[in-house]
Design an enzyme around this catalytic site. Structure first.
Site, short mmCIF file in Angstrom:
data_model
loop_
_atom_site.label_atom_id
_atom_site.label_comp_id
_atom_site.label_asym_id
_atom_site.label_seq_id
_atom_site.Cartn_x
_atom_site.Cartn_y
_atom_site.Cartn_z
N ILE A 92 34.56 93.80 -4.24
CA ILE A 92 34.19 95.20 -4.02
C ILE A 92 34.92 96.10 -5.02
CG2 ILE A 92 36.02 95.80 -2.38
CD1 ILE A 92 32.55 96.86 -1.64
N PRO A 117 30.48 95.34 6.19
CA PRO A 117 29.80 94.40 5.28
C PRO A 117 29.25 95.15 4.08
CG PRO A 117 29.08 94.09 7.56
CD PRO A 117 29.88 95.36 7.52
N CYS A 118 29.33 94.53 2.91
CA CYS A 118 28.82 95.21 1.71
C CYS A 118 28.21 94.21 0.76
CB CYS A 118 29.93 95.96 1.01
SG CYS A 118 29.37 96.76 -0.51
N GLN A 119 26.89 94.07 0.82
CA GLN A 119 26.18 93.25 -0.15
C GLN A 119 25.79 94.08 -1.37
OE1 GLN A 119 25.87 89.97 0.10
NE2 GLN A 119 27.04 90.15 1.98
N GLY A 120 25.72 95.39 -1.15
CA GLY A 120 25.36 96.27 -2.25
C GLY A 120 24.05 95.88 -2.91
#
Length: 379
Positions: free
Chosen positions: A121, A76-79
């Site tokens: 992304i 998961p990547c919300q950054g």
């Protein structure tokens, strides 16, 4: 057979495609969701789940599992995208999950890895916050250039007073509520016209009572700050007593208290995460300027630094016969000594005309012949 380590494994959808080639088998998985893992293990009896990726020793995992040839997974990547002070956290905790994927590749050194993620992304929309801990690695080893990203963490009339507090007191001393309690208060403010329904649940009454008990005056803090605290406590006590909405004036006092506390909570979060930042007070707002770097730049440079050739593209599941328009960024990495400077090729679309995409009806129409089950997996 090539052995797979499946990170963020879910119920096993990604690894199933590998297994269907009859060239891969799953050696171990890492999945923190117990129900998803239960489904996965049910289809792979005896397989070990290492559960929480933040606690996994990947070198030990490889010793226990045997040589891992391929690592797959979609961290998961919300950054740091769409950051604002209304969110529970300024820096999404999933940042560390992407870095854990990189660590797994570093420690295990698989022949190949496949990373799946949201299509954005691959853009500059997602960024990570630079920390003192990783500054040298990011700037010197990966040679990434940080960029400034501003978040207005406070808006109101108390800029000078808050700035003075920060200069004379520790953030821990000023922070009266934790992240969860602030989130509850913000939801109460948002639902200020439907609080009668909110207080129908006894658990909500207990939450507000618990918050009110935390609001205590401190002799070492200035009068205005203690007044804000007492006004907020009075409003909460009135809510508990009435079990319904209070006046707009009272709710604005609660919001003013929340604004100040959210600022202190945000600064404490940045300190806890060792972030590099500056506080910039202005006339009616306080901005936090963080140093950030683009996620995709980090991913590509990190894998190159580890000795992998990589290729990434956005693929649509519908182009491969799945009845869903699901675009995902797919990144494939091959160890340098195996790639031998050959181009990595991602699969070409099987269905190029969107008018010919498989529909949901075509995919599952035959299931209407079966009666649905209602029992649990173990029954």
């Amino acid at each position: 057979m090539y052995k797979i380590l499946d990170l963020f494994a879910g119920a096993g959808g990604l690894s199933l495609g590998f297994e269907m080639t009859d060239k891969f088998k799953v050696g171990a998985i890492v999945e923190n969701n117990k129900n998803a893992a239960k489904t996965y293990i049910n289809n792979h009896p005896g397989l070990k789940n290492y559960e929480d990726i933040m606690k996994v020793d990947f070198k030990k995992l490889q010793q226990e599992t045997g040589n891992i040839d391929v690592i797959i997974g979609g961290p998961p990547c919300q950054g740091f995208s769409n950051a604002n002070r209304q969110r529970r956290q300024l820096i999404n905790g999933s940042n560390e999950l992407v870095k854990k994927y990189v660590q797994a590749v570093r420690d295990i050194r698989p022949k190949v890895f496949v990373m799946e993620n949201v299509k954005t992304i691959a853009s500059d929309k997602h960024s990570f916050c630079l920390t003192n801990t990783d500054r040298e690695y990011i700037e010197k080893q990966l040679e990434l250039t940080p960029h400034s990203k501003d978040v207005i963490l406070y808006e109101g009339s108390n800029v000078n007073l808050i700035n003075e507090l920060c200069n004379n007191h520790s953030i821990e001393e000023l922070n009266l509520l934790d992240e969860e309690q602030l989130y509850v208060l913000y939801n109460v403010y948002k639902k200020r016209n439907q609080l009668e329904k909110y207080f129908e649940k006894s658990v909500n009454i207990k939450k507000i009572q618990s918050i009110a008990e935390c609001l205590k005056n401190k002799e070492e803090l200035p009068q205005w700050y203690n007044e804000y605290t007492q006004e907020a406590k009075t409003v909460l006590q009135e809510m508990i007593e009435r079990k319904q909405s209070v006046s707009d004036e009272s709710m604005e006092k609660l919001k003013a208290f929340w604004d100040v506390q959210r600022f202190f909570q945000g600064i404490m979060e940045l300190n806890t995460k060792d972030a590099i930042y500056e506080i910039i007070p202005e006339n009616t707002s306080i901005t936090v300027r963080m140093h950030t770097y683009i996620v995709i730049d980090y991913i590509l440079r990190a894998f190159k630094d580890l000795g992998y050739q990589v290729k990434g593209e956005v693929l649509n599941a519908a182009s491969f016969g799945v009845p869903q328009n699901r675009e995902r960024f797919i990144l494939i990495g091959v160890r340098d000594n195996l790639a031998e400077n050959q181009d990595i090729k991602l699969p070409e679309a099987l269905i190029k005309d969107p008018q010919k995409y498989v529909t949901v009806n075509e995919a599952i129409d035959d299931l209407k012949e079966y009666e649905p089950t209602t029992s649990g997996m173990g029954e």
